[in-house]
Write a protein that holds these residues in place. Structure first.
Motif, PDB file in Angstrom:
ATOM      1  N   GLU A  77      44.190  32.504  -0.239  1.00  0.00           N
ATOM      2  CA  GLU A  77      43.678  32.564  -1.763  1.00  0.00           C
ATOM      3  C   GLU A  77      41.998  32.297  -1.698  1.00  0.00           C
ATOM      4  N   ASP A  78      41.383  31.489  -0.951  1.00  0.00           N
ATOM      5  CA  ASP A  78      40.150  31.157  -1.098  1.00  0.00           C
ATOM      6  C   ASP A  78      39.223  32.585  -0.975  1.00  0.00           C
ATOM      7  N   LYS A  79      39.766  33.302   0.027  1.00  0.00           N
ATOM      8  CA  LYS A  79      38.906  34.675   0.584  1.00  0.00           C
ATOM      9  C   LYS A  79      39.165  35.561  -0.722  1.00  0.00           C
ATOM     10  N   LYS A  80      40.263  35.632  -1.135  1.00  0.00           N
ATOM     11  CA  LYS A  80      40.445  36.476  -2.498  1.00  0.00           C
ATOM     12  C   LYS A  80      39.624  36.089  -3.345  1.00  0.00           C
ATOM     13  N   ILE A  81      39.565  34.878  -3.788  1.00  0.00           N
ATOM     14  CA  ILE A  81      38.773  34.474  -4.889  1.00  0.00           C
ATOM     15  C   ILE A  81      37.368  34.724  -4.663  1.00  0.00           C
ATOM     16  N   ARG A  82      36.774  34.652  -3.330  1.00  0.00           N
ATOM     17  CA  ARG A  82      35.351  34.862  -3.091  1.00  0.00           C
ATOM     18  C   ARG A  82      35.147  36.402  -3.236  1.00  0.00           C
ATOM     19  N   ASN A  83      36.047  37.248  -2.734  1.00  0.00           N
ATOM     20  CA  ASN A  83      35.844  38.593  -2.454  1.00  0.00           C
ATOM     21  C   ASN A  83      35.894  39.186  -4.023  1.00  0.00           C
ATOM     22  N   CYS A  84      36.682  38.594  -4.938  1.00  0.00           N
ATOM     23  CA  CYS A  84      36.793  39.035  -6.496  1.00  0.00           C
ATOM     24  C   CYS A  84      35.642  38.791  -7.242  1.00  0.00           C
ATOM     25  N   ILE A  85      35.004  37.616  -6.705  1.00  0.00           N
ATOM     26  CA  ILE A  85      33.797  37.217  -7.369  1.00  0.00           C
ATOM     27  C   ILE A  85      32.482  38.291  -7.067  1.00  0.00           C
ATOM     28  N   LYS A  86      32.455  38.373  -5.669  1.00  0.00           N
ATOM     29  CA  LYS A  86      31.493  39.203  -5.189  1.00  0.00           C
ATOM     30  C   LYS A  86      31.718  40.738  -5.756  1.00  0.00           C
ATOM     31  N   ASN A  87      32.758  41.186  -5.838  1.00  0.00           N
ATOM     32  CA  ASN A  87      33.255  42.531  -6.112  1.00  0.00           C
ATOM     33  C   ASN A  87      32.702  42.809  -7.730  1.00  0.00           C
ATOM     34  N   ILE A 131      29.834  30.015  -2.525  1.00  0.00           N
ATOM     35  CA  ILE A 131      30.932  29.600  -3.508  1.00  0.00           C
ATOM     36  C   ILE A 131      31.724  28.294  -3.167  1.00  0.00           C
ATOM     37  N   GLU A 132      31.662  27.473  -3.901  1.00  0.00           N
ATOM     38  CA  GLU A 132      32.294  26.188  -3.624  1.00  0.00           C
ATOM     39  C   GLU A 132      33.785  26.304  -4.383  1.00  0.00           C
ATOM     40  N   ILE A 133      34.777  25.949  -3.725  1.00  0.00           N
ATOM     41  CA  ILE A 133      36.135  25.960  -4.269  1.00  0.00           C
ATOM     42  C   ILE A 133      36.805  24.537  -4.283  1.00  0.00           C
ATOM     43  N   GLN A 134      37.265  24.010  -5.318  1.00  0.00           N
ATOM     44  CA  GLN A 134      37.661  22.606  -5.344  1.00  0.00           C
ATOM     45  C   GLN A 134      39.322  22.735  -5.877  1.00  0.00           C
ATOM     46  N   LYS A 135      40.199  22.545  -5.163  1.00  0.00           N
ATOM     47  CA  LYS A 135      41.664  22.689  -5.686  1.00  0.00           C
ATOM     48  C   LYS A 135      42.280  21.179  -5.892  1.00  0.00           C
ATOM     49  N   GLU A 136      42.866  21.098  -7.112  1.00  0.00           N
ATOM     50  CA  GLU A 136      43.536  20.043  -7.687  1.00  0.00           C
ATOM     51  C   GLU A 136      45.184  20.420  -7.727  1.00  0.00           C
ATOM     52  N   ILE A 137      45.841  19.521  -8.121  1.00  0.00           N
ATOM     53  CA  ILE A 137      47.244  19.963  -8.513  1.00  0.00           C
ATOM     54  C   ILE A 137      47.513  20.850  -9.322  1.00  0.00           C
ATOM     55  N   GLU A 188      37.264  35.188 -15.234  1.00  0.00           N
ATOM     56  CA  GLU A 188      38.430  34.446 -15.158  1.00  0.00           C
ATOM     57  C   GLU A 188      39.816  35.102 -15.177  1.00  0.00           C
ATOM     58  N   LYS A 189      39.800  36.053 -16.094  1.00  0.00           N
ATOM     59  CA  LYS A 189      40.784  37.007 -16.176  1.00  0.00           C
ATOM     60  C   LYS A 189      41.012  37.934 -14.991  1.00  0.00           C
ATOM     61  N   ASP A 190      39.938  38.339 -14.187  1.00  0.00           N
ATOM     62  CA  ASP A 190      39.997  39.139 -13.086  1.00  0.00           C
ATOM     63  C   ASP A 190      40.797  38.358 -11.821  1.00  0.00           C
ATOM     64  N   LEU A 191      40.233  37.021 -11.604  1.00  0.00           N
ATOM     65  CA  LEU A 191      40.580  35.979 -10.816  1.00  0.00           C
ATOM     66  C   LEU A 191      42.140  35.717 -11.091  1.00  0.00           C
ATOM     67  N   GLN A 192      42.354  35.600 -12.383  1.00  0.00           N
ATOM     68  CA  GLN A 192      43.815  34.920 -12.577  1.00  0.00           C
ATOM     69  C   GLN A 192      44.680  36.171 -12.000  1.00  0.00           C
ATOM     70  N   LYS A 193      44.429  37.520 -12.329  1.00  0.00           N
ATOM     71  CA  LYS A 193      45.276  38.470 -11.702  1.00  0.00           C
ATOM     72  C   LYS A 193      45.260  38.582 -10.188  1.00  0.00           C
TER      73      LYS A 193
END
Length: 224
Positions: free
Chosen positions: A35-45, A71-77, A102-107
């Motif tokens: 999931e972290d990798k997908k978030i980072r790749n999506c932002i860079k793309n 890119i820092e990722i902090q996950k809460e509940i 945000e919409k791209d990341l949600q998808k």
């Protein structure tokens, strides 16, 4: 032969910090990592897709300026906090850019029960970051500038930042020669074996008409 190690991983826990902060059970750990990798790749793309195209502009406004340092990722509940550290956040400051991202990341992530929170942090000294210098060298080489001139110009840019040493290495078919080789330029101190020395590092591939060139940059920031 010399045993090589990544300078960032070598100093994790001393001068380098982790870029992901979350807890997961062992059976769910791989899912969180993907999931972290997908978030980072999506932002860079997203950044690459929306870059301005141009060649005769300054560093602050050309395509080499929108460079993400990390890119820092902090996950809460119920929330995922994404902090983007960027050199010149001109693109992401535009109206509606964060909402679109945000919409791209949600998808991409499909996080129904978790809310995404994206924030932008501008790097205080952009020319102190190896990623920005590597992107600058790539931009110069794609415009047919001599590799030695590009390396020297990158070192000149670091004079604006407070650093103690820098080393730049470019390997591949330099200047279109048939035999690949590596060229290196160094200025100042670079204590790679000292763990308390804060060293930033990046490895960046450049695709040119002659083939792929590899750029490695080490920056000695300070000693703790």
């Amino acid at each position: 032969m010399g045993q090589k190690i990544n300078p960032l991983g070598f100093r994790l826990g001393t001068t380098q910090n982790h870029h992901s902060f979350w807890f997961a059970q062992p059976k769910n750990y791989s899912e969180g990592l993907q999931e972290d990798k997908k978030i980072r790749n999506c932002i860079k793309n997203y950044i690459q897709k929306n870059r301005k195209k141009g060649s005769n502009r300054k560093m602050e406004s050309d395509s080499s300026s929108e460079v993400i340092t990390h890119i820092e990722i902090q996950k809460e509940i119920d929330t995922i906090h994404v902090i983007i550290h960027i050199g010149f956040p001109n693109l992401l400051k535009k109206k509606g850019a964060i909402e679109e991202l945000e919409k791209d990341l949600q998808k991409e992530v499909n996080s129904v029960n978790q809310r995404l929170n994206i924030s932008i942090e501008k790097v205080k000294e952009p020319y102190r970051q190896p990623n920005i210098l590597a992107e600058y060298i790539a931009f110069q080489l794609k415009n047919r500038v001599s590799f030695r001139k590009a390396m020297k110009k990158a070192i000149e840019l670091t004079k604006k930042a407070d650093i103690k040493g820098i080393k730049i290495q470019i390997a591949g078919r330099l200047a279109g020669k048939e035999i690949a080789r590596a060229e290196c330029i160094k200025k100042g101190r670079l204590p790679l074996q000292t763990i308390r020395a804060k060293i930033d590092y990046c490895c960046y591939p450049i695709r040119t008409i002659y083939g792929v060139l590899g750029v490695k940059i080490w920056i000695f920031v300070e000693e703790e």
